[in-house]
Design a protein around this motif. Sequence first.
Motif, short mmCIF file in Angstrom:
data_model
loop_
_atom_site.label_atom_id
_atom_site.label_comp_id
_atom_site.label_asym_id
_atom_site.label_seq_id
_atom_site.Cartn_x
_atom_site.Cartn_y
_atom_site.Cartn_z
N ARG A 185 0.84 -1.19 0.00
CA ARG A 185 0.00 0.00 0.00
C ARG A 185 0.88 1.24 0.00
O ARG A 185 2.10 1.15 0.08
N ASN A 186 0.25 2.37 -0.06
CA ASN A 186 0.97 3.63 -0.07
C ASN A 186 1.96 3.65 1.09
O ASN A 186 1.56 3.43 2.24
N PRO A 187 3.25 3.91 0.82
CA PRO A 187 4.25 3.86 1.89
C PRO A 187 3.96 4.84 3.04
O PRO A 187 4.23 4.51 4.20
N LEU A 188 3.41 5.98 2.75
CA LEU A 188 3.08 6.93 3.82
C LEU A 188 1.99 6.37 4.72
O LEU A 188 2.11 6.42 5.95
N ASP A 189 0.94 5.80 4.09
CA ASP A 189 -0.14 5.19 4.88
C ASP A 189 0.40 4.04 5.73
O ASP A 189 0.01 3.87 6.89
N GLN A 190 1.29 3.25 5.16
CA GLN A 190 1.87 2.13 5.89
C GLN A 190 2.69 2.62 7.08
O GLN A 190 2.60 2.08 8.18
N ALA A 191 3.51 3.67 6.87
CA ALA A 191 4.34 4.19 7.96
C ALA A 191 3.48 4.74 9.09
O ALA A 191 3.74 4.47 10.27
N VAL A 192 2.42 5.48 8.75
CA VAL A 192 1.53 6.03 9.77
C VAL A 192 0.82 4.89 10.52
O VAL A 192 0.69 4.93 11.74
N SER A 193 0.39 3.88 9.79
CA SER A 193 -0.28 2.74 10.41
C SER A 193 0.65 2.03 11.41
O SER A 193 0.25 1.71 12.52
N TRP A 194 1.91 1.78 11.00
CA TRP A 194 2.85 1.13 11.91
C TRP A 194 3.19 2.01 13.09
O TRP A 194 3.40 1.52 14.20
N TRP A 195 3.27 3.32 12.88
CA TRP A 195 3.51 4.25 13.98
C TRP A 195 2.39 4.13 15.02
O TRP A 195 2.65 4.00 16.21
N LYS A 196 1.15 4.16 14.54
CA LYS A 196 0.00 4.04 15.45
C LYS A 196 0.00 2.67 16.14
O LYS A 196 -0.24 2.58 17.34
N TYR A 197 0.23 1.62 15.38
CA TYR A 197 0.23 0.26 15.93
C TYR A 197 1.26 0.14 17.05
O TYR A 197 0.96 -0.34 18.14
N GLU A 198 2.50 0.55 16.79
CA GLU A 198 3.57 0.40 17.78
C GLU A 198 3.29 1.25 19.02
O GLU A 198 3.50 0.81 20.14
#
Length: 163
Positions: free
Chosen positions: A39-52
């Motif tokens: 998926r969009n790398p920015l969306d993925q980075a934000v998702s992992w930031w929130k998850y962690e």
Amino acid sequence: GCAQYLTSPSAPYLIASAYQNENSGRGECIPPSLVACVRNPLDQAVSWWKYENNAQAWGESMGLTEWNTSLRSNDYPPKSIGDALKFSQSSFIRKAYDDAEHIAKKLITQQTSNSLFGYRMKRLPNWAITWPGGQLSTIGRSGKYSANINRYNNVFCAMFGEK
């Protein structure tokens, strides 16, 4: 699996080893096919930031307040997503990824005839498992799909021969 596994320095070697072990004694070993849904790398980075961050908050709610800095460093967890990006591109993380890949390659490619399966029992050190430095160490790597897929392809070609 998660597209973030594309960034793991050890995963391509472990996958290739699993295929070799499964096919040992059956003749030609067919390499795995890699299908990457991204998926969009920015969306993925934000998702992992929130998850962690949510995982950390959950752990803290149970009384887990100390971080294993020997696995991740004193810079973990990063205070902001910008700090996470800097952390993921730091010399500490670059070296950790390079060292983890070297160890995985060495463990998987060293064979011995002393084992029924042709392999010794192997184990990656804890710091080298999946994402050296912690999940947020991948933020600067996870959007580099072509480089990550090429890395898998290179490992598979080296272990199974050009196909």
